[in-house]
Each structure stands twice: as C-alpha cells, then as structure tokens.
Scaffold this motif. Sequence first.
Motif, PDB file in Angstrom:
ATOM      1  N   PRO A   1       0.840  -1.204   0.000  1.00 29.52           N
ATOM      2  CA  PRO A   1       0.000   0.000   0.000  1.00 29.52           C
ATOM      3  C   PRO A   1       0.872   1.250   0.000  1.00 29.52           C
ATOM      4  CG  PRO A   1       0.071  -0.963   2.200  1.00 29.52           C
ATOM      5  CD  PRO A   1       0.877  -1.873   1.315  1.00 29.52           C
ATOM      6  N   VAL A   2       0.357   2.304  -0.611  1.00 31.76           N
ATOM      7  CA  VAL A   2       1.077   3.590  -0.654  1.00 31.76           C
ATOM      8  C   VAL A   2       0.194   4.615   0.065  1.00 31.76           C
ATOM      9  CG1 VAL A   2       2.004   5.385  -2.178  1.00 31.76           C
ATOM     10  CG2 VAL A   2       2.079   2.982  -2.894  1.00 31.76           C
ATOM     11  N   HIS A   3       0.715   5.229   1.100  1.00 31.77           N
ATOM     12  CA  HIS A   3      -0.093   6.207   1.855  1.00 31.77           C
ATOM     13  C   HIS A   3      -0.049   7.539   1.099  1.00 31.77           C
ATOM     14  CE1 HIS A   3      -0.310   3.267   5.075  1.00 31.77           C
ATOM     15  NE2 HIS A   3       1.009   3.181   5.084  1.00 31.77           N
ATOM     16  N   TYR A   4      -0.962   7.679   0.154  1.00 34.84           N
ATOM     17  CA  TYR A   4      -0.923   8.771  -0.827  1.00 34.84           C
ATOM     18  C   TYR A   4      -1.146  10.130  -0.166  1.00 34.84           C
ATOM     19  CZ  TYR A   4      -2.134  11.054  -5.294  1.00 34.84           C
ATOM     20  OH  TYR A   4      -2.186  11.867  -6.396  1.00 34.84           O
ATOM     21  N   CYS A   5      -0.259  11.053  -0.459  1.00 37.82           N
ATOM     22  CA  CYS A   5      -0.305  12.433   0.074  1.00 37.82           C
ATOM     23  C   CYS A   5      -0.115  12.485   1.588  1.00 37.82           C
ATOM     24  CB  CYS A   5      -1.603  13.158  -0.261  1.00 37.82           C
ATOM     25  SG  CYS A   5      -1.725  13.564  -1.993  1.00 37.82           S
ATOM     26  N   GLY A   6       0.115  11.353   2.217  1.00 37.76           N
ATOM     27  CA  GLY A   6       0.286  11.324   3.681  1.00 37.76           C
ATOM     28  C   GLY A   6      -0.899  10.722   4.402  1.00 37.76           C
ATOM     29  N   ASN A   7      -2.050  10.607   3.734  1.00 36.17           N
ATOM     30  CA  ASN A   7      -3.226   9.996   4.385  1.00 36.17           C
ATOM     31  C   ASN A   7      -3.027   8.479   4.498  1.00 36.17           C
ATOM     32  OD1 ASN A   7      -5.117  12.251   4.741  1.00 36.17           O
ATOM     33  ND2 ASN A   7      -5.090  12.336   2.501  1.00 36.17           N
ATOM     34  N   ALA A   8      -3.268   7.959   5.709  1.00 39.02           N
ATOM     35  CA  ALA A   8      -3.037   6.532   5.920  1.00 39.02           C
ATOM     36  C   ALA A   8      -4.056   5.683   5.165  1.00 39.02           C
ATOM     37  CB  ALA A   8      -3.118   6.217   7.407  1.00 39.02           C
ATOM     38  N   CYS A   9      -3.570   4.582   4.611  1.00 34.42           N
ATOM     39  CA  CYS A   9      -4.460   3.582   4.014  1.00 34.42           C
ATOM     40  C   CYS A   9      -5.244   2.887   5.126  1.00 34.42           C
ATOM     41  CB  CYS A   9      -3.644   2.526   3.264  1.00 34.42           C
ATOM     42  SG  CYS A   9      -2.720   3.183   1.878  1.00 34.42           S
ATOM     43  N   ASP A  10      -6.207   2.078   4.733  1.00 41.91           N
ATOM     44  CA  ASP A  10      -7.026   1.361   5.710  1.00 41.91           C
ATOM     45  C   ASP A  10      -6.207   0.200   6.287  1.00 41.91           C
ATOM     46  OD1 ASP A  10      -8.834  -0.149   7.099  1.00 41.91           O
ATOM     47  OD2 ASP A  10     -10.414  -0.035   5.575  1.00 41.91           O
ATOM     48  N   MET A  11      -5.442   0.510   7.341  1.00 44.03           N
ATOM     49  CA  MET A  11      -4.528  -0.495   7.896  1.00 44.03           C
ATOM     50  C   MET A  11      -5.284  -1.666   8.523  1.00 44.03           C
ATOM     51  SD  MET A  11      -1.514   0.343   7.097  1.00 44.03           S
ATOM     52  CE  MET A  11      -0.582  -0.821   8.073  1.00 44.03           C
ATOM     53  N   ASP A  12      -6.459  -1.415   9.109  1.00 46.73           N
ATOM     54  CA  ASP A  12      -7.229  -2.522   9.705  1.00 46.73           C
ATOM     55  C   ASP A  12      -7.552  -3.563   8.631  1.00 46.73           C
ATOM     56  OD1 ASP A  12      -7.250  -1.538  12.262  1.00 46.73           O
ATOM     57  OD2 ASP A  12      -9.143  -0.454  12.007  1.00 46.73           O
ATOM     58  N   ALA A  13      -8.046  -3.070   7.495  1.00 47.34           N
ATOM     59  CA  ALA A  13      -8.431  -3.994   6.417  1.00 47.34           C
ATOM     60  C   ALA A  13      -7.202  -4.712   5.856  1.00 47.34           C
ATOM     61  CB  ALA A  13      -9.152  -3.228   5.315  1.00 47.34           C
ATOM     62  N   LEU A  14      -6.099  -3.987   5.716  1.00 46.77           N
ATOM     63  CA  LEU A  14      -4.888  -4.591   5.135  1.00 46.77           C
ATOM     64  C   LEU A  14      -4.289  -5.631   6.075  1.00 46.77           C
ATOM     65  CD1 LEU A  14      -3.403  -1.329   3.598  1.00 46.77           C
ATOM     66  CD2 LEU A  14      -3.956  -3.403   2.305  1.00 46.77           C
ATOM     67  N   LEU A  15      -4.244  -5.303   7.372  1.00 47.22           N
ATOM     68  CA  LEU A  15      -3.659  -6.255   8.320  1.00 47.22           C
ATOM     69  C   LEU A  15      -4.547  -7.490   8.460  1.00 47.22           C
ATOM     70  CD1 LEU A  15      -2.277  -3.712  10.959  1.00 47.22           C
ATOM     71  CD2 LEU A  15      -0.942  -5.074   9.322  1.00 47.22           C
ATOM     72  N   ALA A  16      -5.878  -7.279   8.395  1.00 48.15           N
ATOM     73  CA  ALA A  16      -6.797  -8.427   8.456  1.00 48.15           C
ATOM     74  C   ALA A  16      -6.586  -9.319   7.235  1.00 48.15           C
ATOM     75  CB  ALA A  16      -8.239  -7.935   8.523  1.00 48.15           C
ATOM     76  N   LEU A  17      -6.423  -8.687   6.080  1.00 48.49           N
ATOM     77  CA  LEU A  17      -6.209  -9.458   4.839  1.00 48.49           C
ATOM     78  C   LEU A  17      -4.887 -10.226   4.921  1.00 48.49           C
ATOM     79  CD1 LEU A  17      -7.203 -10.094   1.968  1.00 48.49           C
ATOM     80  CD2 LEU A  17      -6.043  -8.020   1.178  1.00 48.49           C
ATOM     81  N   SER A  18      -3.875  -9.581   5.463  1.00 50.48           N
ATOM     82  CA  SER A  18      -2.573 -10.224   5.597  1.00 50.48           C
ATOM     83  C   SER A  18      -2.657 -11.438   6.524  1.00 50.48           C
ATOM     84  CB  SER A  18      -1.572  -9.190   6.133  1.00 50.48           C
ATOM     85  OG  SER A  18      -0.368  -9.798   6.462  1.00 50.48           O
ATOM     86  N   LYS A  19      -3.405 -11.268   7.624  1.00 51.36           N
ATOM     87  CA  LYS A  19      -3.555 -12.366   8.587  1.00 51.36           C
ATOM     88  C   LYS A  19      -4.307 -13.539   7.951  1.00 51.36           C
ATOM     89  CE  LYS A  19      -4.715 -12.849  13.411  1.00 51.36           C
ATOM     90  NZ  LYS A  19      -5.580 -12.354  14.455  1.00 51.36           N
ATOM     91  N   GLU A  20      -5.324 -13.186   7.196  1.00 49.92           N
ATOM     92  CA  GLU A  20      -6.180 -14.226   6.594  1.00 49.92           C
ATOM     93  C   GLU A  20      -5.433 -15.000   5.497  1.00 49.92           C
ATOM     94  OE1 GLU A  20      -9.703 -12.298   5.036  1.00 49.92           O
ATOM     95  OE2 GLU A  20      -9.823 -13.834   3.447  1.00 49.92           O
ATOM     96  N   THR A  21      -4.594 -14.312   4.736  1.00 46.72           N
ATOM     97  CA  THR A  21      -3.982 -14.933   3.550  1.00 46.72           C
ATOM     98  C   THR A  21      -2.508 -15.309   3.747  1.00 46.72           C
ATOM     99  OG1 THR A  21      -3.342 -12.754   2.745  1.00 46.72           O
ATOM    100  CG2 THR A  21      -5.436 -13.622   1.941  1.00 46.72           C
ATOM    101  N   GLY A  22      -1.874 -14.740   4.783  1.00 47.80           N
ATOM    102  CA  GLY A  22      -0.434 -14.975   4.962  1.00 47.80           C
ATOM    103  C   GLY A  22       0.417 -14.115   4.025  1.00 47.80           C
ATOM    104  N   ILE A  23      -0.200 -13.205   3.298  1.00 46.78           N
ATOM    105  CA  ILE A  23       0.562 -12.315   2.383  1.00 46.78           C
ATOM    106  C   ILE A  23       1.126 -11.157   3.199  1.00 46.78           C
ATOM    107  CG2 ILE A  23       0.381 -10.778   0.381  1.00 46.78           C
ATOM    108  CD1 ILE A  23      -1.983 -12.573  -0.566  1.00 46.78           C
ATOM    109  N   ALA A  24       2.409 -10.887   2.999  1.00 44.86           N
ATOM    110  CA  ALA A  24       3.067  -9.829   3.792  1.00 44.86           C
ATOM    111  C   ALA A  24       2.637  -8.444   3.304  1.00 44.86           C
ATOM    112  CB  ALA A  24       4.583  -9.959   3.671  1.00 44.86           C
ATOM    113  N   ILE A  25       2.706  -7.494   4.220  1.00 42.53           N
ATOM    114  CA  ILE A  25       2.466  -6.087   3.855  1.00 42.53           C
ATOM    115  C   ILE A  25       3.805  -5.361   3.928  1.00 42.53           C
ATOM    116  CG2 ILE A  25       1.279  -3.921   4.457  1.00 42.53           C
ATOM    117  CD1 ILE A  25      -0.778  -6.020   3.862  1.00 42.53           C
ATOM    118  N   VAL A  26       4.182  -4.689   2.849  1.00 44.81           N
ATOM    119  CA  VAL A  26       5.326  -3.766   2.882  1.00 44.81           C
ATOM    120  C   VAL A  26       4.753  -2.389   2.558  1.00 44.81           C
ATOM    121  CG1 VAL A  26       7.500  -3.084   1.780  1.00 44.81           C
ATOM    122  CG2 VAL A  26       7.044  -5.509   2.231  1.00 44.81           C
TER     123      VAL A  26
END
Length: 408
Positions: A147-172
Amino acid sequence: MSDKLTEPGSWDEVQEVCVLTERVLPISRPYLSEDELRGVRDVFESHWLGQGSEVAAFEDAVGRYLGAKHVVAVSTGTTALQLALLALDIGPGDEVIVPSLTFCASVQAITACGATPVFCEVAPNDLNIDVADVKRRITKRTKVIMPVHYCGNACDMDALLALSKETGIAIVEDAAHAFGSRYGERMLGSFGQLTCFSFDPIKNITCGEGGAIVTDRAEIAAQLRKMRFLGIDRNRPSGSGGEYDVVLQGYRFHMSNINAAIGLAQMKRLEDFRRRKIAIVDRYNTVFARLPYLSLLAWTLPETFPFTYVLRIAADRREAFRDHLKSCGVGTGMHYPPNHLLSYFANGTDRLPVTEKVAQEIVTLPLYYEMSDEDIDRVIEAVRSFCEEMARPLPEARGITAILPGRY
Ligand SMILES: Cc1ncc(COP(=O)(O)O)c(C=O)c1O
C-alpha cells in the motif's frame, strides 16, 4: 498588464487580476537552515563522512518518534523498498500488488528484485489502495501487498492487516509520503511489519537523500543491516582471520553521516513542519470545498502529516486550469502518471478504469512549510478566479467571445 479593453468579469480580466509574477510558487520546497548546515559542518570536521554515529543517532530519533522497535536507515526510499522486499525473499515468479497511482519508484523496487508488479486500483475518495480490488487480484503467486499512503493519508490499515492475517501475504508499506502520519492513534511505522520511508529533498523531512525501513522484527532488522552494507557481518570474523565475513548478497544502500546530520536537524522541527502543513491543507480545503468543479481528497486531519496537496478537476479543464495557475505565478504538478501505462511496466492487458480516470483529473498545488500567508492567498485566488469564471453563464449569453474553449 495588457492595455486591451476587457469586459468586466471576462476571462481577460481574470487573467490580469493574477498579476504575472516572475516568482512561480513551486509545489514543494525543503526548509533548510543554519542547523542543517551546522550538522553537516560537524560531520566534515569529524572526517567520518560515511555510515557512523550520526546515522545511529538518526535511527534512534526516528525510532523514538515513531514508537518503532527497529529502524534501518538507507540511501533512499527506493532502496528501502527494494531491501524490504529482498529481506522477505521476494524474487522472480513472485507477485507484488501495488497501486498503479504511485511514483514509479515503488514499482522499480519490485522489478529490481525480479518480481512482477500487479497493479491495483485506488479508491476515488482518498486515492489510497482499494482493498476490495486487491482481493480480486490475489493469486497463489502473490507474496506482498504494497500500500502507498498517498499524500500522507493513511491507508485502511485494519483492512490490510486483516487481509494479511487471513492470507499470509506480507504487507510492505510504502510510506514515502507519510512520515509522521497516524492511523487513528498509531503512528505509521509502528504496526510491526515492514514500513518504508523516504527522506528525499521534498519529503516531510529530508536528509538530502535518504530512506528507512522500520519493523518490529529483530531478525529482519539484523538482516537488513547486513544487506544495506555489502552483506558484511562484523561479528563473524572470516576464516582467513579478517575483521569481517560476508554472509549474504548485499548492496551499498547505506546512509551517510552527512545525510543523517541533515535528517537529525530536521527531526527537531518536525512538529512545526507538520502543524503548518496541516493548517495550509485545512485552509485550502475550507475555501475549495465551496468552489464549483473541484473534487477534494478525503483528508484525515489532524492525524495526517500532509505531504502534497492534490485535488481533482474535470479532465477537459485540467490543462486550462494549470495554464491559468501558471499565469498567476502558481506552479502545479501531476502525481502520478499511472504506472501500468508506462512503457517499461505496461503489459497491454491491465484495465484500471478508476485510476485512468483520476489520472486525467489530478493536479498538485504548492504545499510546503515556508509558504507565507500571501503565498497561500495567491494559490487560493488563482484557483478561485478560475472556478468562478467557469461558473459564469456561457460567453455567448453575455455577448462576450472567446473566454474559455468549452464548458463542462
Ligand atoms: C510513493 C513513493 N514511493 C517511493 C519513493 C522513493 O523515495 P526516494 O525518492 O527517497 O527514493 C517516492 C519518492 O518520491 C514516492 O513518492
């Protein structure tokens, strides 16, 4: 000023109100003071220009500020991303999902590892990664979501971390735009996986050039420290009795003391930078929200440390808008051309309608710490005069010719 007679309220008059000025406001400008210079002079006097105590001090300062366990300073934000991927063993055959609407550096970091970028959409409201679209693009080869935090606004980290936990795909996280931004109560960079920052000349703070990878994972941090400096391990003398061993593929991606000294001086002013940029964004948003034809990003102020100010205007008006601002001494930019359409990355099959539409509409306006109130007024006046003129009845109806070539 031209001596041509102008109809009151006509386009000519609007142009003339924006007195042509030699000083065009840039969209960005680093604040640099005697403090940065003193830091660099101290490094000169120490005669230790490369990676050393200033780099360690900069890492400490960043770690304390973010509440992060491990900070590994490197040469650029691009090398931070590349090393983060390499530390996760990403290589040929692996896919990394990344928004197409980002600086090409995000994508070059992926291709530099031999991996395949899989481009995804952004959400139209904040131009941050569209997590629902990410899910559609996951395959068995997907190893990382970037994910890219565009202009400084944070991406939806809850959704991304949940997706990472569910799938085992890493977040960078590509947090090049977002040093000092929070997601709710938490600083970006304190979520534990791998977060990459940039300290290039126009970022929220600069080192001249620089970057950092931030993580809670001690073993990854230790590996990154070796990788950034040619794979050297000084704790393990080589078999030949030398002072170090080389234990893995490494790179010369470290940060120098000169760059760290600039960054350390900037850290001391960080909160001033942040407050001023928030105030400017707030002012822009308040005025621009009342103007026709503009669409504003959904900013999460005050959690965000704003990097750039991007708004949207209908595609067929964008060039006239940019020309008008230029004639008013206001520089503009366009961040970014979609990567899936750039020659080196295009595969001819990607369809990203949201990204392709917003890329025709985005305009970046000046936003930097040292903007004076008059500078801000100049930007606002330039934008206002364009939008108000466009909102007037069609020229034919007022007996005026050639104001603007076409309307919405
Ligand atoms: C979104 C994004 N990612 C990565 C980078 C790369 O950072 P650097 O310029 O420090 O290499 C940038 C730089 O502008 C960026 O905007």
